[in-house]
Enzyme design. Structure first.
Site, PDB file in Angstrom:
ATOM      1  N   ASP A  51      22.270 101.802  -1.780  1.00 12.60           N
ATOM      2  CA  ASP A  51      22.364 102.929  -0.840  1.00 12.60           C
ATOM      3  C   ASP A  51      23.616 102.830   0.031  1.00 12.60           C
ATOM      4  O   ASP A  51      23.536 102.889   1.262  1.00 12.60           O
ATOM      5  CB  ASP A  51      21.122 102.983   0.062  1.00 12.60           C
ATOM      6  CG  ASP A  51      19.838 102.829  -0.708  1.00 12.60           C
ATOM      7  OD1 ASP A  51      19.705 103.455  -1.772  1.00 12.60           O
ATOM      8  OD2 ASP A  51      18.945 102.081  -0.242  1.00 12.60           O
ATOM      9  N   GLU A 218      15.957 112.403  -1.220  1.00  5.69           N
ATOM     10  CA  GLU A 218      15.966 111.386  -0.170  1.00  5.69           C
ATOM     11  C   GLU A 218      17.413 111.053   0.163  1.00  5.69           C
ATOM     12  O   GLU A 218      18.351 111.728  -0.263  1.00  5.69           O
ATOM     13  CB  GLU A 218      15.221 110.139  -0.648  1.00  5.69           C
ATOM     14  CG  GLU A 218      15.788 109.557  -1.942  1.00  5.69           C
ATOM     15  CD  GLU A 218      14.965 108.427  -2.528  1.00  5.69           C
ATOM     16  OE1 GLU A 218      13.974 108.021  -1.881  1.00  5.69           O
ATOM     17  OE2 GLU A 218      15.301 107.944  -3.622  1.00  5.69           O
TER      18      GLU A 218
END
Length: 544
Positions: A51, A218
């Site tokens: 991420d 997300e």
């Protein structure tokens, strides 16, 4: 304006000078992205920087990534060209007291999908803790200490937070929801923050529902360009999804959406979740991850262009506005060529602090280790196993680092100095994940014993089994593991660092909970007491 630019330039020079004090690592022998001819190959980081998010300050780039339960957390990486990266610090030295750890390890918890931004002379990082809410920390110097964590918005299941500092001084935050805690997912929300960015004001407003066409949306990242508010977000699942861009003239929507990158016919699965960054020469680039199982979520760099106020990421051969990942490309045109650099891997343990590549599995105690700069080794003191011990899965004092390449060898030289009042103290070289295997070097009733040990389904309560053992006379031993592109691992040992003897079975490495497999060492004992032994580690070296 000219004065501001001068001050910014001075800051960048001073900041890079301070960061460069940590940049004394040798270039990796296992993976180098920079091809040395003006081009690079993906991934730029063959390591589990999950991420990733990046911001630019002048001509310096700073990256952070998810660290989950590993401590220190929120790694800070620095680059001058988006290809060559080094670790320069961490934003979290220790999780706060209200973090969920208990006596063991909160596998897969704590620090999810952070964002890093630079605003009015300060660096900000926001992240979601799925059990507690959204946290923030900030600093004026990313290579030094960051301020204590602030709980910006409390709530179970609030994750993947990213701020936007608007032109008029307003501050906003976008975030997602973790279905495992919130009971809902595939939604993105925006909330207003106080002007200092430290507290949410009012309730979050849902601005996008991905259930119908963008499931598991997300990891949103917030930007503003040409009067549009943009949210870049992945959808479709970690290993199988695509990259979205959404835009609106109103920060609370409604938002248009467009798929701007997907796998296409490439080998780069699930290409998404990362950072748009521009460079002073006018180019745009996008960093994202790819999930490669046991090796973790590795970081790719893609060229990016804007067309009709929509980003196009990667190579768009058919001109439909949705790009596909590239495996090689020209390096970003940052105006000059910088030396090849890679994150720290090998460690000679000859400094007065742990190398920045090392992380514990949970909050450490200060007495767990001693960096003996004078003697040039690291001492790990034996830590009693947790109550109800079953395996190393719940041992917090594992000292580990990320797997650095698809094909490498790790060798460690160590000497076990047990407390001779009892037996069972051990150390070793471990490949850690949901399944794990290690060379376990133990003080037994008959002397030193080296075993190749394996634990299947450690996360489900699996127990260790011994595949092979040999007695050793000397307390000093060299332990080695060879990791192959199919994630298979072969263990061997030596008493002279010349001849290595295979030991045990071939082991298939497996990822951890939301993280890739890791390699490292430990020192433990089965009994509590007022003292124990230690292991002295001379070095750990990563090679091809």
């Amino acid at each position: 304006m000219k004065k501001k630019r001068i001050l910014l330039s001075i800051f960048c020079i001073l900041s890079f000078s301070l960061c460069s004090q940590n940049m004394v690592n040798e270039v990796s022998k296992a993976w180098v992205s920079d091809l040395g001819n003006g081009e690079y190959k993906n991934p730029v980081l063959y390591a589990d920087y999950s991420d990733p998010d990046v911001c630019r300050v002048g001509d310096d780039f700073y990256m952070t990534a998810s660290s989950f339960n590993c401590i220190p957390g929120l790694p800070i990486l620095h680059s001058k060209d988006l290809v060559n990266w080094t670790i320069v610090g961490h934003a979290i030295g220790r999780m706060p007291e209200n973090a969920i750890f208990g006596d063991g390890v909160n596998h897969g918890g704590n620090v999810w999908a952070p964002s890093i931004r630079y605003h009015k002379g300060e660096f900000y990082i926001y992240y979601g803790d799925p059990d507690l809410g959204i946290f923030m920390t900030k600093t004026k110097d990313p290579c030094r200490e960051w301020e204590p964590l602030v709980l910006v918005k409390e709530g179970k299941g609030l994750i993947d937070a990213c701020p936007l500092f608007d032109d008029n001084g307003d501050v906003y935050l976008t975030h997602g929801y973790a279905g495992s805690r919130a009971g809902i997912k595939s939604l993105l929300a925006v909330t207003r923050l106080t002007p200092d960015g430290k507290k949410a004001e009012g309730e979050s407003k849902i601005i996008y529902d991905g259930h119908d066409i963008d499931p598991t949306i997300e990891g949103p990242k917030f930007y503003k360009r040409n009067g549009y508010y943009y949210i870049f977000a992945p959808a479709g699942g970690v290993a199988t999804g695509w990259q979205l861009a959404m835009r609106s003239k109103d920060i609370f929507g409604p938002y248009e959406r467009k798929v701007v990158m997907d796998q296409g016919k490439t080998e780069v699965n699930g290409p998404h979740q990362g950072a748009w960054v521009d460079i002073p020469t006018g180019e745009d680039w996008f960093l994202h991850f790819q999930d490669v199982g046991a090796f973790g979520r590795i970081t790719h760099l893609q060229p990016m262009v804007w067309k009709n106020d929509w980003p196009v990421i990667g190579e768009d051969k058919d001109g439909d506005g949705c790009g596909n990942p590239v495996l090689t490309d020209k390096k970003p045109n940052v105006g000059k060529t910088y030396p090849i650099a890679t994150p720290a891997e090998s460690d000679e343990f000859n400094t007065n602090s742990l190398g920045l590549q090392w992380q514990w599995h949970a909050n450490p105690e200060s007495w767990w280790y001693f960096t003996n700069q004078e003697k040039g080794y690291l001492s790990l003191y034996s830590v009693p196993n947790p109550d109800n011990y079953q395996s190393l899965w719940d041992v917090p004092n594992l000292l580990l680092q990320k797997i650095p390449a698809p094909n490498f060898t790790a060798t460690i030289k160590l000497a076990l100095k047990p407390d001779l009042r009892f037996t069972g103290e051990r150390t070793g070289l471990i490949v850690m994940g949901l399944d794990y295997a290690l060379l376990s070097f133990e003080n037994t009733e008959t002397g030193f014993t080296l075993s190749q040990v394996e634990c299947q389904k450690a996360d489900k309560g699996g127990m260790e089994k011994i595949n092979a053992s040999v007695p050793l006379k000397d307390a000093t031993v060299y332990l080695r593991v060879k990791v192959n592109p199919d994630a298979s691992c072969s263990f061997s040992y030596s008493t002279d660092d010349k001849k290595y003897t295979p030991l045990g079975n071939r082991f298939m490495a497996k990822e951890g909970r939301w993280i890739g497999a890791k390699i490292g060492t430990f020192c433990s004992r089965p009994l509590k007491g007022n003292d124990g032994g230690r292991v002295d580690i001379d070095w750990l070296r990563i090679s091809k």
